[in-house]
Design an enzyme around this catalytic site. Sequence first.
Site, short mmCIF file in Angstrom:
data_model
loop_
_atom_site.label_atom_id
_atom_site.label_comp_id
_atom_site.label_asym_id
_atom_site.label_seq_id
_atom_site.Cartn_x
_atom_site.Cartn_y
_atom_site.Cartn_z
N GLY A 22 7.54 5.69 7.75
CA GLY A 22 8.52 4.35 6.52
C GLY A 22 10.19 4.34 6.85
O GLY A 22 10.81 5.44 7.60
N LEU A 24 12.19 4.05 4.76
CA LEU A 24 13.45 5.29 4.33
C LEU A 24 12.82 7.12 4.55
O LEU A 24 13.15 7.96 4.30
CB LEU A 24 13.16 4.79 2.63
CG LEU A 24 13.55 6.23 1.42
CD1 LEU A 24 15.47 6.44 2.21
CD2 LEU A 24 13.15 5.70 -0.07
N ASP A 48 -5.96 9.68 3.31
CA ASP A 48 -6.77 8.04 3.15
C ASP A 48 -6.39 8.15 1.45
O ASP A 48 -6.69 8.62 0.31
CB ASP A 48 -8.28 8.06 2.71
CG ASP A 48 -8.50 6.77 1.90
OD1 ASP A 48 -7.68 5.82 1.38
OD2 ASP A 48 -9.80 6.15 1.66
N ALA A 72 5.15 1.26 0.04
CA ALA A 72 4.69 0.31 -0.81
C ALA A 72 4.27 -0.60 0.27
O ALA A 72 3.68 -0.81 1.47
CB ALA A 72 6.34 0.03 -1.46
N THR A 74 5.38 -3.62 0.85
CA THR A 74 7.23 -4.30 0.83
C THR A 74 7.58 -5.68 1.54
O THR A 74 8.51 -6.19 1.29
CB THR A 74 7.92 -3.59 1.69
OG1 THR A 74 7.36 -3.29 3.06
CG2 THR A 74 8.43 -1.74 1.07
N TYR A 137 5.65 -8.49 -6.07
CA TYR A 137 6.49 -7.66 -5.76
C TYR A 137 6.81 -6.95 -7.08
O TYR A 137 6.53 -5.79 -6.85
CB TYR A 137 7.30 -7.63 -4.77
CG TYR A 137 8.15 -6.29 -4.09
CD1 TYR A 137 7.56 -5.81 -3.65
CD2 TYR A 137 9.08 -6.88 -3.97
CE1 TYR A 137 7.55 -4.32 -2.23
CE2 TYR A 137 10.16 -5.46 -3.91
CZ TYR A 137 9.27 -4.44 -3.13
OH TYR A 137 10.23 -3.13 -2.43
N LYS A 141 5.47 -3.38 -8.76
CA LYS A 141 6.52 -1.77 -8.89
C LYS A 141 6.37 -1.22 -9.47
O LYS A 141 6.75 -0.54 -10.32
CB LYS A 141 7.43 -2.06 -7.81
CG LYS A 141 7.31 -2.63 -6.10
CD LYS A 141 6.38 -1.26 -5.27
CE LYS A 141 8.22 -0.47 -5.47
NZ LYS A 141 7.31 0.87 -4.27
N1 LIG Z 1 13.53 -2.53 2.05
C1 LIG Z 1 14.23 -2.54 0.83
O1 LIG Z 1 15.15 -3.26 1.35
C2 LIG Z 1 13.54 -1.90 -0.21
C3 LIG Z 1 14.59 -2.42 -1.38
C4 LIG Z 1 14.19 -1.81 -2.61
C5 LIG Z 1 13.00 -1.20 -2.88
N2 LIG Z 1 12.60 -0.41 -1.61
C6 LIG Z 1 11.53 0.71 -2.09
O2 LIG Z 1 11.43 1.59 -1.31
C7 LIG Z 1 10.52 2.13 -0.75
C8 LIG Z 1 10.70 2.32 0.84
O3 LIG Z 1 10.35 1.37 1.78
P1 LIG Z 1 10.66 0.97 2.92
O4 LIG Z 1 11.97 -0.59 3.38
O5 LIG Z 1 11.19 2.39 3.36
O6 LIG Z 1 8.99 0.89 3.36
P2 LIG Z 1 8.86 0.37 5.40
O7 LIG Z 1 9.60 0.27 5.86
O8 LIG Z 1 7.93 -0.56 4.57
O9 LIG Z 1 7.69 1.56 4.29
C9 LIG Z 1 6.58 1.64 3.85
C10 LIG Z 1 5.57 2.88 3.99
O10 LIG Z 1 4.59 2.63 3.50
C11 LIG Z 1 2.95 3.00 4.51
N3 LIG Z 1 1.95 2.00 4.05
C12 LIG Z 1 2.20 0.60 3.32
N4 LIG Z 1 1.25 -0.10 3.15
C13 LIG Z 1 0.23 0.82 3.21
C14 LIG Z 1 -1.56 1.20 2.99
N5 LIG Z 1 -2.23 0.64 2.27
N6 LIG Z 1 -1.46 2.14 3.17
C15 LIG Z 1 -1.12 3.78 3.87
N7 LIG Z 1 0.42 3.44 3.93
C16 LIG Z 1 0.66 2.38 3.94
C17 LIG Z 1 3.69 2.38 5.92
O11 LIG Z 1 2.71 2.91 6.58
P3 LIG Z 1 2.31 1.55 8.00
O12 LIG Z 1 3.47 1.98 8.95
O13 LIG Z 1 1.13 2.59 8.97
O14 LIG Z 1 2.53 0.47 7.65
C18 LIG Z 1 5.20 2.69 5.73
O15 LIG Z 1 4.71 4.06 6.04
C19 LIG Z 1 8.94 1.41 -1.46
O16 LIG Z 1 8.96 2.05 -2.52
C20 LIG Z 1 9.78 0.09 -1.10
O17 LIG Z 1 9.28 -0.52 -2.21
C21 LIG Z 1 12.42 -0.46 -0.33
#
Ligand SMILES: NC(=O)c1ccc[n+]([C@@H]2O[C@H](COP(=O)([O-])OP(=O)(O)OC[C@H]3O[C@@H](n4cnc5c(N)ncnc54)[C@H](OP(=O)(O)O)[C@@H]3O)[C@@H](O)[C@H]2O)c1
Length: 303
Positions: A22, A24, A48, A72, A74, A137, A141
């Site tokens: 991820g 973050l 899992d 998440a 995302t 989304y 959330k």
């Molecule tokens: N990015 C933003 O701008 C933003 C803004 C506000 C809040 N957030 C929140 O911040 C948090 C982190 O976001 P991020 O941008 O770091 O997310 P990200 O890079 O999309 O990472 C999501 C992580 O979740 C895993 N994942 C998703 N679906 C899955 C599934 N079905 N089974 C197992 N693993 C799964 C992904 O694994 P894989 O790599 O294997 O897919 C990845 O490790 C989230 O809660 C998001 O809602 C993000």
Amino acid sequence: MSTTPASSEALRTAIVLGGKTGLLGHMLAKTLRGKGWTVHAPSREDVDLFSEAALADYIDRCEPSMVFNTVAYTQVDKAEDEPEEARRVNRGLPATLGQVLRTRPVRCLHISTDFVFNGKHNAPYTVDDTPDPQSVYGRTKLEGERALLERIPEKTIIARTAWLFGPGKKNFVHTILGLCRDRNSLNVVHDQMGSPTYTVDLAAMCAVLAEHDTTGLYHLVNGGQASWCELAAEATALAEMSCVIHAIPSEEYPQKACRPRYSVLDTSRYTETTGLTPRPWIQALRDYIFHDLWNTELISANR
Ligand SMILES: NC(=O)c1ccc[n+]([C@@H]2O[C@H](COP(=O)([O-])OP(=O)(O)OC[C@H]3O[C@@H](n4cnc5c(N)ncnc54)[C@H](OP(=O)(O)O)[C@@H]3O)[C@@H](O)[C@H]2O)c1
């Protein structure tokens, strides 16, 4: 509510869900390790997450004091077409996690989003403001937040964040700089305001909160506010790219999911708990560009 630091070394073992891949999650795992935590960062192949028995078994084997959930669904626009899958990840996993942690002496820090708000404010959203999500989304959330708070309110921290940029994975700033490499001008939306946030700073804020004996809602973002256009323009200027950024209204860049027009988050509860004030996003953006991207092909090819 007590907010004293919980500092015993024995309490510093963490599971970071999403910690391997991820945006973050991987930064949070790195930050916690840097602070002396023992960190388990499983990928989707390692456990899992949607099986209560498998998750319980993994947690029992790792014996963490804290589980951080950064996993998440995302993809904000795709979620409009896949609401069941978005709900399975964004609500289902926190619900299962809450169920498993109910009977275990383990705290949880769960990451949520500014998209729980409808965007009709014109002053920063506090943790006391009422959510009113306008997208699949955002709704899923918010359901995830509630699933945890209903099951384990006494050991849950919900950390809402926004507009993430940082090393290791594609993000808005990275995408804009990639586009600027190939174009002379770009149109970017200027009527959505938010809180750009550096994953390095957010990870540090999460680690600090985890070391306090606290629960409930927090907003964790960098200081200040920006439109997507301002963030893009600042990034290209810092990267010394000549691409011109033009401001456009959202109507000229239609997207499937409804986004909040204004979702700046107020971090005062974090400051009250920790005594720390998040630095301005613009200062953090400089670190991202000069420390993380400067010598990469993304920027150096243009100089
Ligand atoms: N990015 C933003 O701008 C933003 C803004 C506000 C809040 N957030 C929140 O911040 C948090 C982190 O976001 P991020 O941008 O770091 O997310 P990200 O890079 O999309 O990472 C999501 C992580 O979740 C895993 N994942 C998703 N679906 C899955 C599934 N079905 N089974 C197992 N693993 C799964 C992904 O694994 P894989 O790599 O294997 O897919 C990845 O490790 C989230 O809660 C998001 O809602 C993000």
